[in-house]
Design a protein around this motif. Structure first.
Motif, short mmCIF file in Angstrom:
data_model
loop_
_atom_site.label_atom_id
_atom_site.label_comp_id
_atom_site.label_asym_id
_atom_site.label_seq_id
_atom_site.Cartn_x
_atom_site.Cartn_y
_atom_site.Cartn_z
N SER A 146 -44.08 11.61 -17.89
CA SER A 146 -42.98 10.73 -18.62
C SER A 146 -41.67 10.61 -18.32
N VAL A 147 -40.65 10.07 -18.47
CA VAL A 147 -39.25 10.22 -18.24
C VAL A 147 -38.57 11.27 -18.80
N ALA A 148 -39.25 11.34 -20.06
CA ALA A 148 -38.91 12.74 -21.13
C ALA A 148 -39.13 13.88 -20.26
N ASP A 149 -40.26 13.83 -19.68
CA ASP A 149 -40.54 15.34 -19.02
C ASP A 149 -39.64 15.34 -17.80
N HIS A 150 -39.44 14.42 -17.00
CA HIS A 150 -38.56 14.56 -15.92
C HIS A 150 -37.26 14.99 -16.29
N CYS A 151 -36.42 14.48 -17.42
CA CYS A 151 -35.18 14.93 -17.81
C CYS A 151 -35.37 16.23 -18.36
N TYR A 152 -36.13 16.60 -19.40
CA TYR A 152 -36.17 17.56 -20.37
C TYR A 152 -36.55 18.88 -19.38
N SER A 153 -37.48 18.83 -18.47
CA SER A 153 -38.04 19.87 -17.73
C SER A 153 -36.93 20.02 -16.67
N SER A 154 -36.28 19.24 -16.32
CA SER A 154 -35.30 19.40 -15.12
C SER A 154 -34.09 20.13 -15.77
N ILE A 155 -33.45 19.67 -16.98
CA ILE A 155 -32.19 20.20 -17.61
C ILE A 155 -32.52 21.64 -18.19
N LEU A 156 -33.70 21.89 -18.64
CA LEU A 156 -34.16 22.92 -19.29
C LEU A 156 -34.13 24.13 -18.10
N SER A 157 -34.28 23.67 -16.87
CA SER A 157 -34.43 24.67 -15.81
C SER A 157 -33.23 24.96 -15.17
N TRP A 158 -32.29 24.25 -15.44
CA TRP A 158 -30.83 24.66 -14.78
C TRP A 158 -30.39 25.81 -15.35
N ARG A 159 -29.65 26.63 -14.36
CA ARG A 159 -29.13 27.93 -14.56
C ARG A 159 -27.84 28.03 -14.11
N VAL A 160 -26.77 28.65 -15.05
CA VAL A 160 -25.50 28.79 -14.92
C VAL A 160 -25.48 30.39 -14.77
N PHE A 161 -24.96 30.98 -13.78
CA PHE A 161 -24.81 32.31 -13.56
C PHE A 161 -23.33 32.68 -13.64
N HIS A 162 -22.98 33.90 -14.38
CA HIS A 162 -21.89 34.61 -14.16
C HIS A 162 -22.07 36.07 -14.04
N PHE A 163 -21.83 36.55 -13.03
CA PHE A 163 -22.05 37.82 -12.57
C PHE A 163 -20.73 38.89 -12.58
N HIS A 164 -19.66 38.35 -13.32
CA HIS A 164 -18.37 38.70 -13.38
C HIS A 164 -18.40 40.33 -13.89
N ASP A 165 -19.24 40.56 -15.21
CA ASP A 165 -19.03 41.73 -15.92
C ASP A 165 -19.91 42.74 -15.42
N THR A 166 -19.16 43.91 -14.74
CA THR A 166 -19.84 44.89 -14.17
C THR A 166 -19.48 46.23 -14.85
N SER A 167 -18.81 46.03 -15.90
CA SER A 167 -18.23 47.12 -16.63
C SER A 167 -19.31 48.07 -17.29
N GLU A 168 -18.86 49.41 -17.69
CA GLU A 168 -19.92 50.38 -18.11
C GLU A 168 -20.70 49.85 -19.19
N ARG A 169 -20.29 48.90 -19.92
CA ARG A 169 -21.08 48.22 -21.28
C ARG A 169 -21.84 47.01 -20.78
N ALA A 170 -21.64 46.47 -19.37
CA ALA A 170 -22.27 45.42 -18.97
C ALA A 170 -23.80 45.51 -19.06
N GLY A 171 -24.04 44.19 -19.34
CA GLY A 171 -25.99 44.25 -19.65
C GLY A 171 -26.65 44.74 -18.44
N VAL A 172 -26.17 44.28 -17.15
CA VAL A 172 -26.71 44.89 -15.99
C VAL A 172 -27.05 46.21 -15.83
N LEU A 173 -26.09 46.84 -16.35
CA LEU A 173 -26.32 48.49 -16.21
C LEU A 173 -26.90 48.76 -17.33
N GLN A 174 -27.41 48.21 -18.15
CA GLN A 174 -28.34 48.63 -19.42
C GLN A 174 -29.86 48.47 -18.95
N PRO A 175 -30.93 49.51 -19.79
CA PRO A 175 -32.07 49.09 -19.66
C PRO A 175 -32.58 47.67 -20.24
#
Length: 370
Positions: A146-175
């Motif tokens: 359906s048109v709902a599937d095309h729109c919702y599945s597309s928008i839901l899949s979009w990803r915005v990435f910010h990899f700026h924080d690399t400080s000691e407390r950054a999530g990427v450095l944590q388990p």
């Protein structure tokens, strides 16, 4: 066949500095350039709002930013609503948001539109007066094509990435928990679990990721995945790694900021089952010139599998693309403008100058120089 679609045209009116952007054409590869404060980050922020809408977090996301008055262009006295139309080939998602007295938003319109050559136009009104999007609810009641599937599945899949924080407390450095491996989070704070999942389910892609990382980090050998079981039974993973010709296990904090960001970028751009659209803000931060060249190649390759939108201020990165890939963002009369340029119009200039030099000289626009 996947119903996730890339964006063909995008209309935004009344959102932050984007007073009126009408049917901006988006290609598979889109490089946004412009001066500080021109509106590149606001463009990225629009996609964050869409993500909140699909997750029933519009009101919460609005409060975090200080209320609707800080989100609509020039405040609520000047702008009465946010309007947007997202076009995906034959499908459209349309909405209007009115500021409310408590600082939130209310949908004054939410619609789906389909214009198929065999079936004719079809408008689906999802209602008005609601505080959170009704598209997720309507999607659950609709068919798989359906048109709902095309729109919702597309928008839901979009990803915005910010990899700026690399400080000691950054999530990427944590388990991260082993179970958090379905998709890469916006700040890569689940990077260890996501890479672990790729190695288990997509070993060929994992080897590609490792090979590209080694091109920029020749000392790097591989990650060391050693799940640690907590008393609760949950298994956690650190982003442990080894250098070449050494069995000594190193911690993620022993990687440089630029190295961590490059690893995040490689993983995002080579990930299996990619989103239909991916947005990355200033991916060049902290990268060596050689790594920027590799990044450009990754972005071009990724644009064959997904729609790529990048906001950058890096001259070396811009030099790796064509003018046709660029969207020039400028601030005019307090509002952001977005213009896609044609390389054919600058053919004579390109005989003597690089694209980055043309941007610096303000021949392309998008420069603070007047």
């Amino acid at each position: 066949m996947s119903t996730k679609k890339a964006i063909d045209h995008l209309t935004i009116r009344g959102f932050k500095s984007i007073k009126s952007m009408d049917r901006l054409k988006l290609e598979n590869l889109n490089i946004l350039i412009g001066a500080n404060g021109s509106g590149k980050s606001n463009f990225v922020s629009y996609f964050k709002m869409l993500g909140n809408m699909m997750a029933a977090r519009l009101q919460n996301g609005t409060r975090v930013q200080g209320g609707a008055n800080r989100i609509v262009t020039f405040g609520v006295k000047e702008t009465k609503k946010i309007e947007s139309v997202i076009e995906f080939f034959l499908n459209e998602y349309r909405f209007e948001l009115d500021p409310t007295v408590d600082g939130g938003f209310s949908f004054s319109k939410e619609e789906l539109f389909f214009d198929g050559p065999m079936y004719g136009p079809k408008l689906i009104r999802l209602g008005s007066g609601h505080a959170e999007s009704k598209l997720p609810e309507y999607y659950l009641k609709s068919s798989a094509v359906s048109v709902a599937d095309h729109c919702y599945s597309s928008i839901l899949s979009w990803r915005v990435f910010h990899f700026h924080d690399t400080s000691e407390r950054a999530g990427v450095l944590q388990p991260s928990s082993v179970k958090d491996s379905a998709f890469l989070w916006h700040d890569a704070s689940n990077l260890s679990a996501f890479l672990y999942g790729i190695r288990l389910r997509h070993p060929t892609i994992y080897e590609q990721i490792i090979s590209v990382i080694r091109l920029a980090l020749p000392f790097f050998d591989d990650f060391v995945f050693d799940p640690e079981e907590l008393p609760t039974g949950e298994k956690m993973l650190w982003l442990l790694w080894k250098q070449r010709d050494s069995d000594y296990v190193l911690w993620p904090s022993q990687l440089s900021d630029g190295s961590i960001r490059f690893i995040c970028l490689v993983t995002a751009l080579l990930q299996p089952d990619p989103p239909s659209t991916i947005l990355i803000d200033e991916p060049e931060l902290g990268l060596h010139p050689h790594a920027i060249t590799l990044l450009a190649a990754l972005l071009r390759s990724a644009s064959q599998r997904m729609q790529v939108i990048v906001a950058t201020q890096s001259v070396p990165l811009i030099n790796e693309f064509s003018i046709d890939d660029l969207i020039v963002v400028e601030m005019k009369d307090g509002a952001s403008t977005f213009e896609r340029k044609s390389e054919a119009d600058f053919a004579s200039w390109l005989e003597d100058y690089t694209i980055g030099e043309l941007w610096q000289k303000n021949v392309l626009g998008g420069s603070p120089i007047r």
